[in-house]
Design a protein around this motif. Structure first.
Motif, PDB file in Angstrom:
ATOM      1  N   PHE A 287     -10.944 -11.897   9.823  1.00 28.64           N
ATOM      2  CA  PHE A 287     -11.638 -13.162   9.564  1.00 28.64           C
ATOM      3  C   PHE A 287     -12.642 -12.951   8.436  1.00 28.64           C
ATOM      4  CE2 PHE A 287     -10.239 -13.488  13.942  1.00 28.64           C
ATOM      5  CZ  PHE A 287      -9.772 -14.784  14.025  1.00 28.64           C
ATOM      6  N   THR A 288     -12.725 -13.927   7.542  1.00 22.69           N
ATOM      7  CA  THR A 288     -13.636 -13.799   6.400  1.00 22.69           C
ATOM      8  C   THR A 288     -15.064 -14.217   6.729  1.00 22.69           C
ATOM      9  OG1 THR A 288     -13.104 -16.029   5.615  1.00 22.69           O
ATOM     10  CG2 THR A 288     -11.755 -14.198   4.767  1.00 22.69           C
ATOM     11  N   ASP A 289     -15.244 -15.043   7.769  1.00 18.96           N
ATOM     12  CA  ASP A 289     -16.583 -15.556   8.063  1.00 18.96           C
ATOM     13  C   ASP A 289     -16.678 -15.923   9.538  1.00 18.96           C
ATOM     14  OD1 ASP A 289     -16.159 -18.782   8.204  1.00 18.96           O
ATOM     15  OD2 ASP A 289     -14.847 -17.876   6.699  1.00 18.96           O
ATOM     16  N   ALA A 290     -17.910 -15.971  10.034  1.00 23.05           N
ATOM     17  CA  ALA A 290     -18.149 -16.251  11.452  1.00 23.05           C
ATOM     18  C   ALA A 290     -17.724 -17.663  11.830  1.00 23.05           C
ATOM     19  CB  ALA A 290     -19.626 -16.040  11.778  1.00 23.05           C
ATOM     20  N   ALA A 291     -17.846 -18.596  10.901  1.00 21.40           N
ATOM     21  CA  ALA A 291     -17.451 -19.973  11.195  1.00 21.40           C
ATOM     22  C   ALA A 291     -15.956 -20.076  11.465  1.00 21.40           C
ATOM     23  CB  ALA A 291     -17.845 -20.887  10.042  1.00 21.40           C
ATOM     24  N   ALA A 292     -15.157 -19.214  10.851  1.00 20.10           N
ATOM     25  CA  ALA A 292     -13.718 -19.213  11.097  1.00 20.10           C
ATOM     26  C   ALA A 292     -13.418 -18.828  12.545  1.00 20.10           C
ATOM     27  CB  ALA A 292     -13.023 -18.251  10.136  1.00 20.10           C
ATOM     28  N   VAL A 293     -14.177 -17.889  13.084  1.00 18.81           N
ATOM     29  CA  VAL A 293     -13.992 -17.485  14.481  1.00 18.81           C
ATOM     30  C   VAL A 293     -14.330 -18.653  15.403  1.00 18.81           C
ATOM     31  CG1 VAL A 293     -14.715 -15.867  16.285  1.00 18.81           C
ATOM     32  CG2 VAL A 293     -14.489 -15.081  13.914  1.00 18.81           C
ATOM     33  N   ARG A 294     -15.421 -19.327  15.126  1.00 17.88           N
ATOM     34  CA  ARG A 294     -15.814 -20.465  15.956  1.00 17.88           C
ATOM     35  C   ARG A 294     -14.777 -21.584  15.880  1.00 17.88           C
ATOM     36  NH1 ARG A 294     -20.819 -19.238  13.544  1.00 17.88           N
ATOM     37  NH2 ARG A 294     -20.705 -21.060  12.161  1.00 17.88           N
ATOM     38  N   ALA A 295     -14.247 -21.825  14.687  1.00 18.51           N
ATOM     39  CA  ALA A 295     -13.242 -22.875  14.524  1.00 18.51           C
ATOM     40  C   ALA A 295     -11.992 -22.579  15.336  1.00 18.51           C
ATOM     41  CB  ALA A 295     -12.896 -23.031  13.046  1.00 18.51           C
ATOM     42  N   LEU A 296     -11.525 -21.335  15.302  1.00 17.38           N
ATOM     43  CA  LEU A 296     -10.317 -20.973  16.056  1.00 17.38           C
ATOM     44  C   LEU A 296     -10.568 -21.068  17.554  1.00 17.38           C
ATOM     45  CD1 LEU A 296      -7.400 -20.032  15.872  1.00 17.38           C
ATOM     46  CD2 LEU A 296      -8.226 -17.666  15.867  1.00 17.38           C
ATOM     47  N   LEU A 297     -11.750 -20.690  17.972  1.00 19.53           N
ATOM     48  CA  LEU A 297     -12.079 -20.785  19.390  1.00 19.53           C
ATOM     49  C   LEU A 297     -12.145 -22.236  19.845  1.00 19.53           C
ATOM     50  CD1 LEU A 297     -12.969 -19.120  21.891  1.00 19.53           C
ATOM     51  CD2 LEU A 297     -15.325 -19.408  21.102  1.00 19.53           C
ATOM     52  N   ARG A 298     -12.656 -23.112  18.982  1.00 18.29           N
ATOM     53  CA  ARG A 298     -12.837 -24.519  19.331  1.00 18.29           C
ATOM     54  C   ARG A 298     -11.511 -25.270  19.432  1.00 18.29           C
ATOM     55  NH1 ARG A 298     -15.842 -25.445  15.434  1.00 18.29           N
ATOM     56  NH2 ARG A 298     -14.366 -26.410  13.997  1.00 18.29           N
TER      57      ARG A 298
ATOM     58  N   PHE B 162      -5.335 -19.950   8.197  1.00 22.36           N
ATOM     59  CA  PHE B 162      -4.369 -19.153   7.437  1.00 22.36           C
ATOM     60  C   PHE B 162      -4.139 -19.774   6.052  1.00 22.36           C
ATOM     61  CE2 PHE B 162       0.074 -18.304   6.196  1.00 22.36           C
ATOM     62  CZ  PHE B 162       0.004 -16.918   6.058  1.00 22.36           C
ATOM     63  N   MET B 163      -3.971 -21.101   5.989  1.00 22.02           N
ATOM     64  CA  MET B 163      -3.784 -21.788   4.714  1.00 22.02           C
ATOM     65  C   MET B 163      -4.949 -21.531   3.764  1.00 22.02           C
ATOM     66  SD  MET B 163      -2.497 -25.506   6.041  1.00 22.02           S
ATOM     67  CE  MET B 163      -3.044 -26.302   4.524  1.00 22.02           C
ATOM     68  N   ASP B 164      -6.159 -21.587   4.300  1.00 26.93           N
ATOM     69  CA  ASP B 164      -7.357 -21.472   3.472  1.00 26.93           C
ATOM     70  C   ASP B 164      -7.738 -20.025   3.171  1.00 26.93           C
ATOM     71  OD1 ASP B 164      -7.536 -24.219   3.434  1.00 26.93           O
ATOM     72  OD2 ASP B 164      -8.920 -24.310   5.140  1.00 26.93           O
ATOM     73  N   GLY B 165      -7.009 -19.060   3.725  1.00 24.74           N
ATOM     74  CA  GLY B 165      -7.309 -17.661   3.471  1.00 24.74           C
ATOM     75  C   GLY B 165      -8.486 -17.129   4.249  1.00 24.74           C
ATOM     76  N   ARG B 166      -8.953 -17.873   5.229  1.00 21.69           N
ATOM     77  CA  ARG B 166     -10.094 -17.424   6.045  1.00 21.69           C
ATOM     78  C   ARG B 166      -9.637 -16.576   7.218  1.00 21.69           C
ATOM     79  NH1 ARG B 166     -13.167 -22.648   7.613  1.00 21.69           N
ATOM     80  NH2 ARG B 166     -14.795 -21.167   8.290  1.00 21.69           N
ATOM     81  N   LEU B 167      -8.370 -16.657   7.569  1.00 20.77           N
ATOM     82  CA  LEU B 167      -7.732 -15.730   8.502  1.00 20.77           C
ATOM     83  C   LEU B 167      -6.644 -15.017   7.704  1.00 20.77           C
ATOM     84  CD1 LEU B 167      -6.577 -16.337  12.147  1.00 20.77           C
ATOM     85  CD2 LEU B 167      -5.100 -15.191  10.526  1.00 20.77           C
ATOM     86  N   ARG B 168      -6.843 -13.730   7.487  1.00 19.91           N
ATOM     87  CA  ARG B 168      -5.915 -12.951   6.672  1.00 19.91           C
ATOM     88  C   ARG B 168      -5.004 -12.122   7.573  1.00 19.91           C
ATOM     89  NH1 ARG B 168     -10.830 -11.391   4.855  1.00 19.91           N
ATOM     90  NH2 ARG B 168     -10.346  -9.277   5.571  1.00 19.91           N
ATOM     91  N   VAL B 169      -3.715 -12.122   7.262  1.00 13.07           N
ATOM     92  CA  VAL B 169      -2.770 -11.245   7.958  1.00 13.07           C
ATOM     93  C   VAL B 169      -2.642  -9.987   7.105  1.00 13.07           C
ATOM     94  CG1 VAL B 169      -0.443 -10.986   8.871  1.00 13.07           C
ATOM     95  CG2 VAL B 169      -1.576 -13.221   8.962  1.00 13.07           C
TER      96      VAL B 169
END
Length: 421
Positions: A47-58, A68-75
């Protein structure tokens, strides 16, 4: 403190899903986590940022694809398909949390609004997906542009052969007779209609679609067929179609009708079908109880779409006056089709990026990957429902399907030999 808490909550939500395989997570805080039994597939994400973690959890159903589209979750190891495989293949054994169940109820309640596909909205929804640059579809579809589930007569069959087999299978079930009038609702680029005219011997095939790109290509290809006068294409909503037809076929269009319009769709088909007519409806649906459309698919890929369960659409069939004469469930055929599409798309990914951009390519990869995993691990299947006004319009046993497929295969071979002569 909040960042560590949200990371811990997401880890607790993911752990029951990843029972087999390996998922390694690099958190924005710098900490790392390993889940699973260490087997295959092996996937690493970051994850690139803490907000990405919160978004996925929400809201994981929507946010996984968006991040994934925005590159904030990288594989970082493996592929997004393998990530989805890890998360979905055992998901049915895990009870969703309270927040997820509440969100699911809200989305079930919104289905009617999201699927309110009146004519103007239906056309806009179709344009969103099918009026993309036509060159995009040439990157991964077969040469005849079949954008629906192929029919694999053997596991090793090529995409081209399986799509031809799909057209043959449908034509056999339609019991097309020479000279008959056929209506193709949602004709796409016209591949099935050309087959019905050239091989099955239909007298006249009318194809209707709401996609300007598709109808332009169908018209172009019509000019090169042996019997162009036997084909007609219209930019037309099914509710506006008039006339009577001996046969009606609809492949991959019913998913765009919307649950509140099932009665209108089947009543219209009843009115358009001759008394001794036969109809074949091919669509993606739930093999489980009714459910809402995936929110990421709804937002980015197929707005207004739905995957009806048989329990949702068969009452509308019964009310219309049509009779169900046969139902076939194609279970893993679409998973195989989507795998081949995904492989072909990724092989030509740079060409897609030249047409659009990197974010679009990630969106399309996620769409093909998520669709394949849904057919492999969730309750999604393809249904073929044969319908008639009179039950005697169809033979008593199903032997005719194989017999007609054999006859159509011979005609295909004759047509090929004539082209080579």
């Amino acid at each position: 403190m909040l960042q560590k808490f949200t990371e811990r909550l997401l880890a607790q939500a993911l752990a029951p899903l990843v029972r087999r395989g390996s998922l390694r997570i690099a958190w924005p805080s710098g900490r790392r986590l390993a889940l699973g039994d260490g087997g295959a597939p092996r996937v690493a994400i970051g994850f690139t940022d803490a907000a990405a973690v919160r978004a996925l959890l929400r809201d994981p159903d929507l946010q996984l694809g968006e991040l994934f589209m925005d590159g904030r979750l990288r594989v970082e190891e493996g592929s997004v398909y393998e990530l989805l495989e890890l998360l979905l293949r055992d998901a049915k054994q895990v009870r969703p949390g309270l927040a997820t169940r509440v969100l699911d109820r809200v989305r079930m309640g919104l289905r009617g609004f999201l699927q309110r596909n009146l004519p103007d909205r239906a056309r806009a929804n179709v344009a969103h997906h099918y009026d993309l640059d036509d060159r995009l579809y040439g990157l991964f579809l077969d040469s005849d542009r079949q954008y629906s589930c192929a029919y694999f007569e053997s596991p090793e069959q090529s995409l081209e052969a399986a799509q031809l087999a799909k057209k043959r299978h449908i034509a056999a079930k339609l019991l097309v007779q020479p000279g008959q009038r056929v209506l193709d609702i949602g004709c796409g680029w016209g591949g099935l209609s050309r087959y019905l005219a050239a091989v099955a011997g239909a007298g006249h095939v009318t194809g209707i679609t709401l996609s300007t790109e598709q109808i332009a290509e169908a018209e172009r290809l019509r000019a090169g067929t042996p019997r162009p006068d036997a084909l007609e294409y219209r930019l037309e909503d099914y509710r506006a179609t008039r006339g009577r037809f001996d046969r009606i076929v609809s492949v991959g269009m019913f998913e765009h009708v919307g649950r509140h319009f099932h009665d209108a769709f089947f009543r219209q088909c009843y009115e358009l079908l001759e008394d001794d007519g036969v109809m074949l409806l091919h669509f993606i649906g739930n093999s489980d109880v009714p459910d809402f459309n995936n929110p990421w698919i709804e937002k980015y890929i197929f707005p207004g779409g739905s995957l009806p369960s048989l329990s949702e659409c068969t009452p509308a069939i019964e009310r219309s006056g049509l009779i169900v004469t046969d139902i076939e469930v194609l279970r893993l055929h679409y998973a195989r089709t989507l795998r081949l599409w995904r492989e072909r798309f990724l092989a030509r990914r740079e060409e897609a990026r030249a047409l659009y951009d990197e974010r679009f390519c990630r969106m399309w990869e996620f769409y093909l990957s998520m669709s394949e995993t849904a057919f492999r691990y969730q309750d999604i299947a393809v249904f073929q429902i044969q319908l008639a006004r009179r039950q005697e319009a169809v033979p008593l046993t199903r032997d005719y399907v194989a017999e007609r497929e054999a006859a159509l295969r011979q005609r295909e071979a004759m047509d090929f030999s004539q082209k080579m002569a």
